[in-house]
Write an enzyme that holds these catalytic residues in place. Structure first.
Site, PDB file in Angstrom:
ATOM      1  N   GLY A 178       0.791  -1.230   0.000  1.00  0.00           N
ATOM      2  CA  GLY A 178       0.000   0.000   0.000  1.00  0.00           C
ATOM      3  C   GLY A 178       0.822   1.277   0.000  1.00  0.00           C
ATOM      4  CB  CYS A 237     -26.482  -9.581 -16.994  1.00  0.00           C
ATOM      5  SG  CYS A 237     -25.886  -9.566 -18.705  1.00  0.00           S
ATOM      6  CB  CYS A 239     -25.069 -13.770 -19.085  1.00  0.00           C
ATOM      7  SG  CYS A 239     -24.512 -12.878 -17.624  1.00  0.00           S
ATOM      8  CB  CYS A 244     -21.820  -8.621 -17.690  1.00  0.00           C
ATOM      9  SG  CYS A 244     -22.778  -9.828 -16.796  1.00  0.00           S
ATOM     10  CB  CYS A 248     -21.213 -11.111 -20.218  1.00  0.00           C
ATOM     11  SG  CYS A 248     -22.962 -10.929 -20.613  1.00  0.00           S
TER      12      CYS A 248
END
Lengths: 313, 365
Positions: A40, A249, A252, A274, A280
């Site tokens: 980080g 979605c 899908c 998606c 997807c």
């Protein structure tokens, strides 16, 4: 025209493997090692001018260029999709300068370079996710001065960030950061996850894959080593939450992925699909269907079989 | 598929082909040759070399041609090329006192050793469109040659002031360390003067011009005189390790500006003049003047002056002066942002719903 084209191809082979010279790659890898050692923490590095503009992924490209080998398989996404123009451009850059194999399938990639998304499919320990970062400093919009920000990180004096989040709740009843939502890495540094939607934040936590971040213009590298604790900042009485949609979605039927809103006409009709195009199409290949899956407007022009890794050159 | 960005690859290829066609323009008009750009648009070449940090007239002319005259784009092209070049080492410092002068003026002295040499300047031209230039001139225009060249000895104005101790003396830092290399290390603060001058030399002319101008209008204490501006050729020397003695690599054209600023003194320093410095490849007079103004403004700390204005603010100036960085980040806004926008959209819809609920409750009460 053809003569010019072949000349151009000849010129390109004049560059080193993956464009950068080996000294520069070594310098960047040293920076990456330091970043992995201090999760980080933003490591300054001598970012180079790349043949793509700053702000268009030069940090991610330099990281990828310095870690990629001939056996790697590269996937590049922008907004979750392999087909957005800049992803196409970066993939073509590596196919041309490194001659590596590329893929659109998350599962087949050893390196995934991304802008603004984390793939929906869970990453593995033998994969590396490289993020393109525009502004690496999570405190930048609270404190424009780099010299001050570095002090805040060094002393871990993150009060200013908590005050900002608290003020959001006081004014709006909720935290109003929707993307680039700040996280704390390994209980130490507050880190900008790059402008991914906060929907993706939980995927960073305890992730088996190494996550590397490159900011070219701002000349910073940072990292999340595999299986590292990553927490999104929140309050006990206002726990972190992610976006949800009222519908799945349209293609899908997934109800657990980040959805793009597609405007279909000027009368307000829309559909949700998606954002992760590989996720997807893989689901559709497995037979999942959404409410608009049979609409001829959204059928693939040529139903693409789950393609093999494409070999460059 | 469902969005227009699908098929991006073909779209990009086609766009680039169209660009090539537009670059060439009407095929009935003769194609530009690099020599024409170098010779007749020489100041564009100078600017591209300066901000592209690469002294190569032919490459800079090529970049101008490839960029269709967009100088910021040309600078970007040159920088991206420069970064791939191997380093053989650092040259010896150039000595501008030994310059073969083509222009040399001072606004602080009426006459001075070596004299004033106007050279090829726009100054004192009336900015009237010269319609005669619209058609190629039949005959070659030549300037009359002076009986004698400029005096050999042309001491720098600042050195005249230094000899009287009226000008601050700037000595190289102790032990003369390797100068900072901005192209190999990121900007760091507090920035030394070497780092700052490199940044300003590569910095965008327009940005520096505006900042320099702001110091003249009171946004930063600066009361400058153009002590000296000189332009001409200097020799670049290099000491290869294997030889151990200096060899001449060749001549380059540079413009140098030294601004003189009054300083009323502090507890430590007596009243004296202080200086700001500007240097650029080729003939980039406006750039070097702006650079010198900003350099002096950024020395506020050294003189105990309050840092109150943008031009005095090191982080503000050094982080935002580079037009390759700036144009990249501004232009990246053209890239798709629909994931972030979707996230914001979801948030704004929620906030609006909260807002309406709150209003309804209020009305009910």
């Amino acid at each position: 025209m053809t003569a010019r084209k072949s000349k151009r191809a000849g010129d390109e082979t004049g560059y080193n493997f993956a464009y950068l010279d080996e000294q520069t790659k070594r310098m960047i890898r040293r920076g990456i090692l330091k970043a992995v050692a201090v999760p980080g923490y933003q490591v300054p590095f001598g970012s180079r001018e790349m043949p793509l503009p700053y702000g268009w992924g030069t940090g991610g490209i330099q990281v990828t260029a310095s870690i990629i080998g001939r056996d790697d398989v590269l996937k590049v996404i922008d907004q979750g999709s392999d087909d957005t123009t800049n992803a196409v451009s970066i993939r073509a850059f590596f196919a041309r300068t490194a001659g590596v194999n590329t893929t659109e399938e998350t599962a087949k990639a050893s390196i995934v370079q991304t802008r603004h998304r984390i793939p929906e499919r869970k990453l593995r320990a033998d994969q590396i996710l490289v993020y393109q970062v525009p502004i690496p400093e999570p405190l930048r919009f609270l404190e424009p001065r780099e010299t001050e920000c570095r002090k805040i990180h060094a002393w871990s004096e993150y009060g200013v960030m908590h005050v900002k989040l608290y003020e959001d709740i006081a004014r709006f009843g909720r935290i109003t950061t929707a993307y680039a939502y700040p996280v704390r890495v390994d209980d130490r540094y507050i880190m900008d996850p790059s402008p991914i939607p906060k929907f993706d934040n939980p995927k960073m936590d305890d992730c088996p894959a190494l996550q590397l971040f490159g900011a070219g213009r701002e000349k910073r590298l940072y990292a999340i080593p595999p299986y590292t604790k990553v927490t999104s900042l929140d309050f006990e009485d206002h726990p972190f939450d992610i976006e949800t949609w009222d519908e799945p979605c349209a293609l899908c039927g997934a109800d657990d992925s980040f959805l793009d809103e597609i405007i279909l006409d000027d009368k307000g009709s829309r559909m949700f699909v998606c954002s992760d195009s590989d996720f997807c199409s893989a689901r559709r290949a497995e037979g999942h269907t959404g409410p608009m899956a049979d609409d001829p407007r959204f059928a693939d022009p040529e139903p693409s079989p789950r393609e093999e890794v494409s070999h460059a050159g | 598929m469902y969005v227009a960005v699908k098929g991006g690859e073909t779209a990009i290829d086609n766009a680039h082909r169209l660009l090539a066609e537009e670059r060439r323009g009407d095929p009935d008009v003769a194609e530009l040759e690099l020599a024409q750009i170098d010779e007749q648009l020489g100041l564009a070449v100078d600017r591209v070399m300066t901000e592209g940090s690469l002294y190569d007239r032919r490459l800079a002319a090529l970049a101008v041609k490839q960029a269709r005259g967009d100088l910021v784009e040309a600078i970007f092209l040159l920088r991206a090329y420069r970064t791939t070049l191997p380093r053989f080492g650092a040259s010896e410092p150039i000595d501008t006192a030994q310059m073969t002068i083509r222009r040399r003026i001072s606004a602080t002295y009426k006459d001075l050793p070596g004299g004033q040499v106007l050279g090829p300047t726009f100054d004192y031209t009336h900015r009237l469109i010269d319609f005669g230039l619209a058609e190629p001139a039949g005959e070659r225009l030549t300037a009359e040659e002076a009986d004698a060249g400029p005096d050999a000895a042309m001491p720098r104005v600042n050195e005249l002031l230094e000899s009287e101790d009226l000008m601050e003396r700037i000595a190289p830092p102790a032990e003369d360390p390797e100068p900072f290399d901005l192209t190999r290390e990121p900007v760091g603060f507090p920035a030394g003067r070497d780092q700052r001058l490199q940044n300003l030399a590569r910095g965008d002319e327009g940005f520096l011009l505006a900042l320099g101008y702001s110091t003249q209008r009171g946004f930063g204490r600066n009361h400058p005189f153009a002590g000296e501006i000189r332009m001409g050729e200097v020799t670049v020397g290099f000491v290869p390790e294997e030889l151990g003695f200096e060899i001449e690599l060749g001549d380059i054209t540079v413009t140098e500006c030294q601004m003189v600023t009054q300083f009323t003194g502090s507890r430590e320093a007596p009243p004296q003049f202080t200086q700001g410095y500007g240097l650029a490849f080729g003939f980039c007079e406006r750039k070097t003047m702006a650079m010198a103004l900003v350099d002096r403004a950024l020395r506020a700390d050294e003189y105990g002056e309050a840092v109150e204005h943008p031009a005095q603010d090191e982080e503000f100036v050094l982080y935002h002066s580079d037009n390759v960085e700036a144009q990249g980040f501004v232009s990246h806004l053209k890239l798709p942002h629909y994931v972030d926008f979707q996230a914001e959209l979801t948030l704004v819809r929620r906030l609006r719903a909260d807002h309406e609920t709150a209003n309804r409750q209020e009305a009910a009460e």
